[in-house]
Design an enzyme around this catalytic site. Structure first.
Site, short mmCIF file in Angstrom:
data_model
loop_
_atom_site.label_atom_id
_atom_site.label_comp_id
_atom_site.label_asym_id
_atom_site.label_seq_id
_atom_site.Cartn_x
_atom_site.Cartn_y
_atom_site.Cartn_z
CG ASP A 78 -0.49 0.04 2.52
OD1 ASP A 78 0.70 -0.19 2.57
OD2 ASP A 78 -1.00 0.48 3.58
CE1 TYR A 84 7.78 3.92 0.80
CE2 TYR A 84 7.44 5.16 -1.28
CZ TYR A 84 7.97 4.40 -0.63
OH TYR A 84 9.32 3.76 -1.19
CG PHE A 96 9.02 -0.18 -4.11
CD1 PHE A 96 9.28 -0.41 -2.76
CD2 PHE A 96 8.24 -0.89 -4.88
CE1 PHE A 96 8.96 -1.62 -2.23
CE2 PHE A 96 7.99 -2.08 -4.41
CZ PHE A 96 8.49 -2.55 -3.03
CG HIS A 141 9.34 -5.77 1.29
ND1 HIS A 141 10.18 -4.62 1.56
CD2 HIS A 141 8.18 -5.47 0.83
CE1 HIS A 141 9.15 -3.64 1.24
NE2 HIS A 141 8.08 -4.10 0.85
#
Length: 239
Positions: free
Chosen positions: A67, A69, A88, A203
């Site tokens: 989801d 930031y 990102f 991740h």
């Protein structure tokens, strides 16, 4: 139910059934209610930014996030959300968060990538150029309450983005899906691996281990080459 006004026509055409569905009506209801009661990121005009910067027929790579930031920072005395509707990525002038810093490190190790610089001399975290080159930077959940991670996970966004992934898998061929972390890896079942490449890794967050040294970008380039495609990963310096 009208289609989103902020989404380009190519996506509207292939996703029209989704926009007319009951579940999408519920997403819009939840989202509008949130707008009235809380600060929501990314800004409303950027909610479908990933869709607007990358046409479906141009997609070469999908990088899937969870989801947006949920924090904001001050740039030149102005509060700026970190979220910009691309997984990102952060807006120009915003310092790259830790996960993006690790993505840059792996790029440099794999491809001798040099992180782009902002006008102020810092490192830019804006990945919009990737989006314009066929890298679909999709979050599974498209909105979030300020300072409250995963706060909109119940809105129904995942139904929508899961169906987006399925449609990309069904209607196109030769897309490289980069699934980083356990959340993203769960989406592997949505993809026809006879037609596409799936590359998984831990991740990129510093809280996880194994992303650095995973060679995901070397593997992505090898897969792209197999499909007679390529991506220019270099990000130009922002002036």
């Amino acid at each position: 139910m009208p289609v989103p006004r902020t989404m380009r026509d190519e996506w509207v055409e292939i996703l029209r059934d989704e926009f007319e569905s009951e579940y999408f009506k519920n997403i819009i209801k939840n989202y509008k209610n949130a707008l009235q009661n809380e600060v929501v990121f990314p800004p409303r005009e950027l909610i479908f930014n990933a869709f607007n910067l990358t046409k479906p027929q141009d997609i070469k790579v999908v990088i899937l996030g969870q989801d947006p930031y949920h924090n904001s920072v001050f740039v030149g005395g102005v509060e700026v959300p970190q979220a910009m509707g691309l997984s990102f990525s952060v807006p120009p002038g915003v310092t790259p968060p830790p996960s993006l810093k690790n993505i840059y490190k792996e790029l440099e190790a794999n491809l001798n990538f040099k992180p782009p610089k902002c006008a102020n001399g810092g490192v830019s975290g804006d990945l919009s150029l990737w989006a314009s080159r066929g890298v679909f930077l999709l979050n599974s959940i498209l909105s979030v309450k300020k300072n409250a991670p995963a706060s909109h996970r119940h809105f129904g966004w995942e139904i929508f983005t899961d169906n987006v992934i399925r449609r990309l898998s069904d209607e196109y061929r030769g897309i490289v899906f980069l699934l980083w972390g356990n959340f993203a890896k769960k989406k592997e079942s949505l993809i026809d691996k006879a037609k596409h490449a799936v590359i998984t890794a831990p991740h990129p967050s510093p809280l996880a281990r194994g992303f650095l040294g995973s060679q995901v970008f070397l593997k992505a380039n090898e897969a792209l080459s197999y499909f007679n495609k390529s991506v220019d990963w270099e990000l130009n310096t922002i002036i």
